[in-house]
Design a protein around this motif. Sequence first.
Motif, short mmCIF file in Angstrom:
data_model
loop_
_atom_site.label_atom_id
_atom_site.label_comp_id
_atom_site.label_asym_id
_atom_site.label_seq_id
_atom_site.Cartn_x
_atom_site.Cartn_y
_atom_site.Cartn_z
N LYS A 1 0.84 -1.19 0.00
CA LYS A 1 0.00 0.00 0.00
C LYS A 1 0.88 1.25 0.00
N HIS B 1 3.33 7.51 2.32
CA HIS B 1 3.31 6.41 3.28
C HIS B 1 3.42 5.12 2.47
N GLN C 1 3.66 0.95 2.77
CA GLN C 1 3.37 -0.11 3.75
C GLN C 1 3.38 -1.48 3.08
N ASP C 2 4.08 -2.42 3.72
CA ASP C 2 4.08 -3.83 3.30
C ASP C 2 4.48 -4.01 1.84
N GLN D 1 9.37 1.31 8.09
CA GLN D 1 8.42 0.35 8.66
C GLN D 1 9.17 -0.70 9.46
N TYR E 1 4.21 1.79 8.92
CA TYR E 1 4.53 2.13 7.53
C TYR E 1 5.77 3.03 7.50
N SER E 2 6.34 3.12 6.32
CA SER E 2 7.48 4.03 6.10
C SER E 2 6.95 5.38 5.67
#
Length: 337
Positions: free
Chosen positions: A98, A114, A116-117, A160, A166-167
């Motif tokens: 995401k 952002h 994420q994953d 993250q 998240y980053s």
Amino acid sequence: MMKKQLTVGDVELKWDLETGEVLFDGGDVVFFWVSAMETFFDSIREIAGTEATNLVLETTGFRQGIVVGEGFLHMKNINTSNVVEWLANTYAPAGWGKVKIVKMDEETKHFTLHIQDDWEYKMNQLKQKGQEGIFVPSHYAGVLTGLFGTNFWYKTIQSQNEENPYSIVEYYPSDITVQSNIHEMSRKQEAAKIRELERMVDEKTMMLQNLVKEISSPIIPVLENIVVVPMIGSYDEDRSEDLMYNTLSELPRHQAQYLLLDLTGLHKHISEHTAMLIDKLGASARLLGIETILVGVSPELAMVITQSDNNLNKFECLQSLQHGIYYALGKSGRTIS
């Protein structure tokens, strides 16, 4: 609709755009690809080292991003009005996790994402390496560069991990390019090689200097109470100090009464400094009760000595070392039979 499902033959595909999850028959669609990429990156790291590998990941991610950005710019006419939705909807179905633009300054073209994953995070988690993402953040910098025709770079504010869901990565127009980073690393590697060569040269120079010190001021006891010190080449301040120290330290140990300074190996054009050294050494030996005799005096050297401001004529001067030894023996009341 954020969740989609599709069955092709007996294979079931599921997308959840809200979480960025893509499933293939119930498993992560990028699982095998992530494992392969982990092996690929580990191989590069093993061959080139961590710093070079990170630069390869960053450069490759950025350049691939430019290809994607330029391609979708012409296909979708992407601009600041639709880039937010396009970015999330394009990368989530591809298994990149995401990603969302949470802040955008259209005037300065500053973006905050952002992430994420994504697959790189999953790859780093396989062996719990705890490494920060490099390929994916730089990839989005390339995407923005391709979309807007301005070179973008990035700064990772937060990565993250177990504490951060998240980053957070900031993107902005910059003069920093992958080419400049490559050149910078090349300069660093060259500088490191130069420093290593300088270290090796310094080490070898020190070894040679120590060797020169050992062989340039030898003290040779030829007979009882008679020692010979050969003077070779030219003498600078350091060699002069070594000669003085070594000679005056060793003379008492050999119970010397006669010091024969062998001038055979001196340069023909004896310097004023060397003449002063001979005078000083002879005077110091006299204070120890030792007579100094100059041997190996050639006709050329004899002329230099007579013209020198230092009164070396006060020392007994003989043509050869053999004459010097016979002379010292005669003065001590001994002969060689």
